[in-house]
Design an enzyme around this catalytic site. Structure first.
Site, short mmCIF file in Angstrom:
data_model
loop_
_atom_site.label_atom_id
_atom_site.label_comp_id
_atom_site.label_asym_id
_atom_site.label_seq_id
_atom_site.Cartn_x
_atom_site.Cartn_y
_atom_site.Cartn_z
N SER A 167 0.83 -1.21 0.00
CA SER A 167 0.00 0.00 0.00
C SER A 167 0.86 1.25 0.00
CB SER A 167 -0.90 -0.03 1.25
OG SER A 167 -1.69 1.13 1.32
N TYR A 213 2.75 6.93 18.23
CA TYR A 213 3.22 7.14 16.85
C TYR A 213 4.37 8.14 16.83
CZ TYR A 213 3.29 8.12 11.88
OH TYR A 213 3.71 8.27 10.57
P1 NAI Z 1 -0.26 2.51 4.28
O1 NAI Z 1 -1.20 2.12 5.36
O2 NAI Z 1 -0.79 2.85 2.94
O3 NAI Z 1 0.85 1.35 4.11
C1 NAI Z 1 1.42 0.74 5.22
C2 NAI Z 1 1.69 -0.72 4.88
O4 NAI Z 1 2.31 -1.32 6.01
C3 NAI Z 1 0.41 -1.51 4.58
O5 NAI Z 1 0.52 -2.21 3.36
C4 NAI Z 1 0.29 -2.46 5.77
O6 NAI Z 1 -0.30 -3.70 5.45
C5 NAI Z 1 1.74 -2.60 6.20
N1 NAI Z 1 1.81 -3.03 7.58
C6 NAI Z 1 1.24 -2.44 8.65
N2 NAI Z 1 1.44 -3.19 9.75
C7 NAI Z 1 2.16 -4.26 9.37
C8 NAI Z 1 2.67 -5.40 10.04
N3 NAI Z 1 2.44 -5.61 11.34
N4 NAI Z 1 3.37 -6.30 9.33
C9 NAI Z 1 3.57 -6.14 8.01
N5 NAI Z 1 3.11 -5.10 7.31
C10 NAI Z 1 2.42 -4.17 7.99
O7 NAI Z 1 0.60 3.72 4.87
P2 NAI Z 1 1.67 4.70 4.18
O8 NAI Z 1 1.13 6.05 4.27
O9 NAI Z 1 2.15 4.17 2.90
O10 NAI Z 1 2.82 4.62 5.28
C11 NAI Z 1 4.09 4.03 5.03
C12 NAI Z 1 5.08 4.57 6.05
O11 NAI Z 1 5.20 5.98 5.89
C13 NAI Z 1 4.69 4.33 7.50
O12 NAI Z 1 5.83 3.97 8.24
C14 NAI Z 1 4.16 5.68 7.94
O13 NAI Z 1 4.30 5.88 9.31
C15 NAI Z 1 5.06 6.61 7.14
N6 NAI Z 1 4.51 7.94 6.96
C16 NAI Z 1 3.29 8.12 6.35
C17 NAI Z 1 2.77 9.39 6.23
C18 NAI Z 1 1.44 9.64 5.60
O14 NAI Z 1 0.91 10.74 5.77
N7 NAI Z 1 0.85 8.71 4.88
C19 NAI Z 1 3.50 10.56 6.73
C20 NAI Z 1 4.77 10.26 7.32
C21 NAI Z 1 5.24 8.99 7.44
#
Ligand code: NAI
Length: 252
Positions: A11, A152
């Site tokens: 994702s 977080y």
């Molecule tokens: P998202 O929710 O679209 O993707 C996160 C992915 O991590 C998902 O595919 C999910 O299945 C996987 N995941 C979650 N828990 C898991 C686990 N226990 N084991 C294996 N996989 C797991 O989120 P996004 O936005 O792509 O976030 C990615 C990274 O970027 C995260 O670390 C988030 O904290 C960071 N981030 C996101 C921001 C935002 O505004 N979207 C801003 C700053 C940082």
């Protein structure tokens, strides 16, 4: 061609990074708890909040990995202990476990966040978290008052500090580590951040013109994974439409 392991590849930012690196010719191995729509060179299912599952994942992954992008993460609306386990402990456990399978000169990139910006203020808890075990998370959260969304913020503060601290821990093998800190990015968890920030979210969006897109972040991660970034180590790169600079300009 480089072999890259990308977590969170099902994702948002992880999926965009996997697609970007694959388009550049990398052999991309995807890791997530659920299957990605595009599995590229392979998909490895693992729950990164569980050390036993991470150990199994490490055993399954091939040797000779040139880059590890730790992107999987949970948003601030999820239970505090789960957030700390995935965003910090699981990430560290995977990184340390995978070291023997990393090639010399490999690059590690950790997805932190603008939310970790104030990390020096949390130093006592960060130092105490250095050897924190999965089973001790509830007691740790109690001791340092890490509840709700604070988990977080703390997970990202500690991740930035850990990245800086270990910038060159594996110097003899030329393995380096950096972090990337996005501002709010339009992925499935953007609404979680807006909820958490409340009224401040609107003001932040005005400063940034728009939320980030996963494709704003992916090329930065890909660059840090590449040989072009060979002399960059222990850096935290903000990718946030100027938000970091805005906060700094207010302080100084
Ligand atoms: P998202 O929710 O679209 O993707 C996160 C992915 O991590 C998902 O595919 C999910 O299945 C996987 N995941 C979650 N828990 C898991 C686990 N226990 N084991 C294996 N996989 C797991 O989120 P996004 O936005 O792509 O976030 C990615 C990274 O970027 C995260 O670390 C988030 O904290 C960071 N981030 C996101 C921001 C935002 O505004 N979207 C801003 C700053 C940082």
């Amino acid at each position: 061609n480089k072999t890259l392991v990308i977590t969170g590849a099902a994702s948002g930012i992880g999926a965009a990074t996997a697609a970007h690196c694959a388009a550049l010719g990398a052999r991309v191995l995807c890791v997530d708890m659920r299957p990605p729509a595009r599995q590229h060179a392979g998909f490895f299912q693992a729950d990164l909040s569980d050390p036993a599952a991470i150990d199994r994942l490490v055993a399954e992954l091939p040797a000779g990995i040139d880059g590890l992008a730790n992107i999987a993460g949970l948003p601030p609306t999820r239970p505090a202990a789960d957030v700390l386990k995935v965003n910090l402990l699981g990430l560290r456990h995977l990184t340390l476990g995978l070291l023997p399978k990393l090639a010399d000169g490999a690059s590690i990139v950790n997805l932190a966040s603008l939310a970790g910006f104030e990390w020096p203020q949390a130093l006592p808890a960060i130092q105490a978290s250095e050897d924190l075990d999965f089973a001790a998370v509830p007691a740790f959260c109690e001791r340092f008052g890490i509840h709700g969304a604070r988990s977080y913020f703390f997970s990202k503060e500690a991740l930035i500090a850990w990245t800086l601290r270990h910038r060159w821990s594996w110097r003899a093998r030329g393995i380096r580590m950096n972090a990337v800190s996005p501002g709010p990015v339009d992925t499935p968890i953007l609404q979680d951040f807006i909820e958490t920030l409340g009224e401040r979210a609107e003001e932040d969006m005005r400063i940034m013109d728009r939320p980030g897109r996963a494709d704003d972040i992916a090329p930065v991660v890909a660059f840090l994974l590449s040989d072009g970034a060979a002399w960059i180590r222990g850096t935290n790169v903000p990718v946030d439409g100027g938000m970091h600079a805005h906060i700094l300009a207010q302080i100084h």
